[in-house]
Design a protein around this motif. Structure first.
Motif, short mmCIF file in Angstrom:
data_model
loop_
_atom_site.label_atom_id
_atom_site.label_comp_id
_atom_site.label_asym_id
_atom_site.label_seq_id
_atom_site.Cartn_x
_atom_site.Cartn_y
_atom_site.Cartn_z
N ALA A 188 0.85 -1.20 0.00
CA ALA A 188 0.00 0.00 0.00
C ALA A 188 0.89 1.25 0.00
CB ALA A 188 -0.92 -0.01 1.21
N GLN A 216 -3.76 2.76 -0.07
CA GLN A 216 -4.78 1.73 -0.17
C GLN A 216 -5.47 1.75 -1.53
OE1 GLN A 216 -5.29 -0.79 1.73
NE2 GLN A 216 -3.96 -0.19 3.41
N ARG A 274 -3.23 -0.09 -3.83
CA ARG A 274 -3.29 -1.53 -3.58
C ARG A 274 -4.56 -2.15 -4.17
NH1 ARG A 274 -5.75 -4.92 -0.52
NH2 ARG A 274 -6.87 -3.28 0.60
N LEU A 275 -5.68 -1.47 -3.99
CA LEU A 275 -6.94 -1.99 -4.50
C LEU A 275 -6.92 -2.09 -6.03
CD1 LEU A 275 -9.43 -0.07 -2.19
CD2 LEU A 275 -9.21 -2.56 -2.32
N ASP A 333 -12.97 -6.64 -0.83
CA ASP A 333 -11.80 -5.92 -0.32
C ASP A 333 -12.08 -4.43 -0.29
OD1 ASP A 333 -9.29 -5.24 0.56
OD2 ASP A 333 -8.22 -6.02 -1.18
N GLU A 334 -12.70 -3.91 -1.35
CA GLU A 334 -13.04 -2.49 -1.37
C GLU A 334 -13.92 -2.11 -0.19
OE1 GLU A 334 -14.84 -1.11 -4.92
OE2 GLU A 334 -13.03 -1.32 -6.15
N ARG A 360 -14.29 -3.60 2.77
CA ARG A 360 -13.54 -3.65 4.03
C ARG A 360 -12.58 -2.48 4.15
NH1 ARG A 360 -13.21 -9.14 2.55
NH2 ARG A 360 -11.12 -8.77 1.71
N THR A 361 -11.93 -2.14 3.05
CA THR A 361 -10.90 -1.10 3.10
C THR A 361 -11.48 0.27 3.32
OG1 THR A 361 -9.47 -2.44 1.68
CG2 THR A 361 -8.94 -0.11 1.87
N ILE A 362 -12.59 0.59 2.63
CA ILE A 362 -13.16 1.93 2.82
C ILE A 362 -13.79 2.04 4.21
CG2 ILE A 362 -15.47 1.46 1.85
CD1 ILE A 362 -15.27 4.28 0.55
N ALA A 408 -12.61 0.56 6.93
CA ALA A 408 -11.48 0.79 7.84
C ALA A 408 -10.94 2.20 7.70
CB ALA A 408 -10.37 -0.23 7.54
N ALA A 409 -10.91 2.72 6.48
CA ALA A 409 -10.42 4.07 6.26
C ALA A 409 -11.31 5.10 6.94
CB ALA A 409 -10.33 4.36 4.76
#
Length: 260
Positions: free
Chosen positions: A102, A214, A217-218, A233-234, A236-238, A240-241
């Motif tokens: 990332a 991130q 990475r995505l 994944d998108e 989960r990542t947004i 967490a962001a």
């Protein structure tokens, strides 16, 4: 092992990688390959690295593998080809660590790129090229096949037909043609390459650097997995962001401006 074949420095969140064999047009031999693998792992693992600047010393960016050095490898029952395979595996592992990290990467390409040099360059997410840079495959000219990720990274950047044209002919692209093909992100005068690439890296560092990382990475990982995995994944990542202090402050500021 010569520690000078690839220079590495981390300062204020920026990792700086420099190919440093100008007398060999920055062709990578065993020493540079071992360092590439080591530093790629360090970049991926270090929390204090938030962006990467990748460049080269001398008139060329990278002429690919040091074929002369590799022709002298082998012995004791091991063929040169077996050693080359091991070296390629080490390069590829470094490429994979950087691609999957990332950490956004900008490359400053000041001169010619050939063979495996294309693969090293294309690990970067943004590529700033000099108007004097040129780009060629040249593998078939010496009876070899693509390595350093070229067979994957090149068609990903320019499409299958153009990748085949570059690898199956002796064509050399100018900087303008490389920009038109999508091989590089932008072209600037030769004396502006270093400054422009550093300015891009500093923009990442001064902005929402975790979000930039991130996002990189995505996008990168989405090219090699199925659609549902990418969507999961998108999500989960947004999520967490959204819970990070940096994002909370920026979202609040944006909401405040929108309300006005």
């Amino acid at each position: 092992m010569s520690e000078d074949a690839l220079l590495f420095d981390v300062r204020d969140g920026l990792a700086h990688l420099t190919l440093n064999r100008p007398e060999r047009l920055n062709a990578v031999g065993p020493d540079a390959i071992a360092l590439w693998h080591r530093y790629a792992g360090e970049i991926a693992d270090r929390d204090d690295v938030r962006a990467v600047l990748f460049d080269a010393n001398g008139r060329a960016f990278c002429a690919g593998g040091d074929v002369r050095a590799m022709s002298e490898l082998g012995g004791d029952g091991t063929s040169a080809g077996q050693v080359v395979t091991e070296l390629a595996d080490a390069i590829h592992a470094g490429h994979r660590m950087l691609r999957e990290s990332a950490k956004p990467i900008v490359a400053a390409v000041q001169g010619p790129v050939a063979g495996g040099g294309l693969g090293f360059m294309l690990v970067a997410d943004v590529i700033v090229a000099s108007d004097r840079a040129t780009f060629a495959s040249r593998y078939a000219d010496i009876g070899l096949t693509p390595d350093c990720g070229v067979s994957t990274l090149l068609p990903e950047a320019v499409g299958t037909r153009r990748a085949l044209e570059l690898t199956l002919t002796s064509r050399t692209l100018s900087a303008a043609e490389a920009l038109d093909w999508g091989l590089v992100t932008e072209v600037v005068p030769a004396d502006e390459v270093a400054g422009r690439a550093r300015a891009i890296a500093e923009t990442w560092l001064s902005g929402a650097s975790a979000a930039y990382g991130q996002a990189k990475r995505l996008v990168r990982s989405g090219l090699t997995r199925d659609f549902q995995a990418a969507l999961d994944d998108e999500a989960r990542t947004i999520g967490a962001a959204f819970d990070t202090p940096e994002a909370a402050a920026r979202v609040a500021a944006f909401a405040g401006r929108s309300a006005r």
